[in-house]
Design an enzyme around this catalytic site. Sequence first.
Site, PDB file in Angstrom:
ATOM      1  N   THR A 115       0.854  -1.186   0.000  1.00 33.46           N
ATOM      2  CA  THR A 115       0.000   0.000   0.000  1.00 33.46           C
ATOM      3  C   THR A 115       0.893   1.239   0.000  1.00 33.46           C
ATOM      4  O   THR A 115       1.766   1.402   0.851  1.00 33.46           O
ATOM      5  CB  THR A 115      -0.964   0.016   1.207  1.00 33.46           C
ATOM      6  N   HIS A 174       1.553 -11.767  13.911  1.00 34.62           N
ATOM      7  CA  HIS A 174       2.500 -12.246  14.922  1.00 34.62           C
ATOM      8  C   HIS A 174       2.213 -13.684  15.352  1.00 34.62           C
ATOM      9  O   HIS A 174       3.003 -14.297  16.080  1.00 34.62           O
ATOM     10  CB  HIS A 174       2.459 -11.341  16.157  1.00 34.62           C
TER      11      HIS A 174
END
Length: 617
Positions: free
Chosen positions: A534, A591
């Site tokens: 992005t 994560h």
Amino acid sequence: MSERVTMPALGESVTEGTVTRWLKNVGDTVEVDEPLLEVSTDKVDTEIPSPVAGTIQEILAEEDDTIEVGADLAVIGDGDAPASSGDDSAGESEDAESEDAEAESEEAPAEKPADDAQEEPAQSESSEESDTEADESKPAPAAEESSGDGGDGTTVSMPALGESVTEGTISRWLKAEGDEVEVDEPLLEVSTDKVDTEIPSPVAGTLTTILAEEDQTVEVGADLAIVGGSGGGSAPKQESTPEPKAEAPKQESTPEPKAEAPKQESTPEPKDDAPKQESTPEPKAEAPKQESTPASSGSSDAAAYVTPLVRKLAKDNDIDLAQVEGTGIGGRIRKQDVLDAAKAKNQPQESAPAAQETPTASAPAAPSGGSVPAGLESNVPQSKRGTREPMSRLRKVIAKRMVESLQVSAQLTTVVEVDMTKVSRVRDAAKAEFQRREGTKLSFLPFIALATAEALKAHPGVNASVEDEEIVYHKDENLSIAVDTEGGLITPVVKNAGDLNIAGLARAIADVAERTRSKKITPDDLAGGTFTITNTGSRGALFDTPILNQPQVGMLGTGSIVRRPVVVNSEDGGETIAIRSMMYLAMSYDHRVVDGADAARFLGTVKARLEEGNFEA
């Protein structure tokens, strides 16, 4: 000799397709590669072309039938179609005449619309309200020229717009009742939970009836509008018309005014879409709103194809699209064309503001007297201040997925700083020749995309996704590129980005971005991404913390490239302060499966590749 048309293979793992609409009838003559029908699968919607030239002898699969790959769809041969398969849409009124029609050797399949037209005047009084013979839509244009408007027109239905898409919301009608439309000319804009797109007209004619209103949610297959046929309830308004011929836009010899132009009671010309052009005998159907500028009909045709983003830019900048020359395919007006027109318009205002008769684009956006820099204009117009409106379908989907993404995965963001000076020098030296050779501008994004794709190969743990309790390590590097549109952020995919060079990436990124903004992107183009980029720096942001595009485990945000002083190592091993082009790279990662050290190593690889600057090839 006849040839059978079979259902082709339409993609990996696609075993069958559903016939959504036949574009040709039995007896129609077709050329090689001319579209015969539309087919929908769980992957894509597409048209099936004719493999040979000839006449359609028989249609073997009906609309809504699900056909396996390799199964027969139709038979195409030489000569006229067999009498037994005739024109199914002609109705019961042709049964008595079928033997006579077959006996006349000079009556070719192309004359079938004329047969329908000869019977329609007798039926116009008793069945002009009927919708039971909508299959006669193909002969309708010929019927209009020969005998008026007895046909029922072609019904435009909500198409299947992708896998699992069952409905769509009408965001805007691009045409009004009474407007003339051409084949494949956009009629309306539709928003689904997959993509925003335009629905084109399947036939040429007059938009007779709109059956679904804006903001209405319509199921796939439901009726949207009728093109051609009778004008319905508008006929009683013809006070000076002795005959209810409400649908004759092309009958230049007909003296009666059209039902769509009730104010032309004393005007003999059939000018339903241009009531103020009494002196012009030809109907200007393609310019319904340009009544006071008849000389710009060609420009108005091009303006009819612009995207909502371009329309908004033109409105905000007070640019007349009829005066803008499009540089896109087929003369289509692109975003850059409007920006160039706005720039040219604002230049004389800087030296002589009193000479401008219309306000500039920045005036309404800055009531305090300041101006908004180019490229930083809001997607929300000033007219919406102090109002409220329901969320669009696309915005609802974005909101839902962003919240779900945060709930599904444990997200963390790591940021590194990259010296883009060498990349900037390579780009500056090559961009002029690159644009001449490749036909597209050379931005920094292809360099970043190449470095990212190479890093994904070296770090497969980042080019992965989570499915239930399994980690899927992808074999290809399919980069999702976030594209800023009027409706919201959409992420089309550049497939096999790891196999492309700078030029290939530049072309691919420009292609998916343009098709996304012009609502030509397909659901298949939005699927299959393995990692997302992005470009938040395109609007001046230094960095942000992107939300993951599920089920991907990584997303890279590119910050603005800024010239500033930094400490660099000199050749003699010392340190010095120099002006460098610096950029922040921010990577969000899942994560659950990617550790902080993994993210740092991946970013370090991207950083080293960019700072190396070895992109001359």
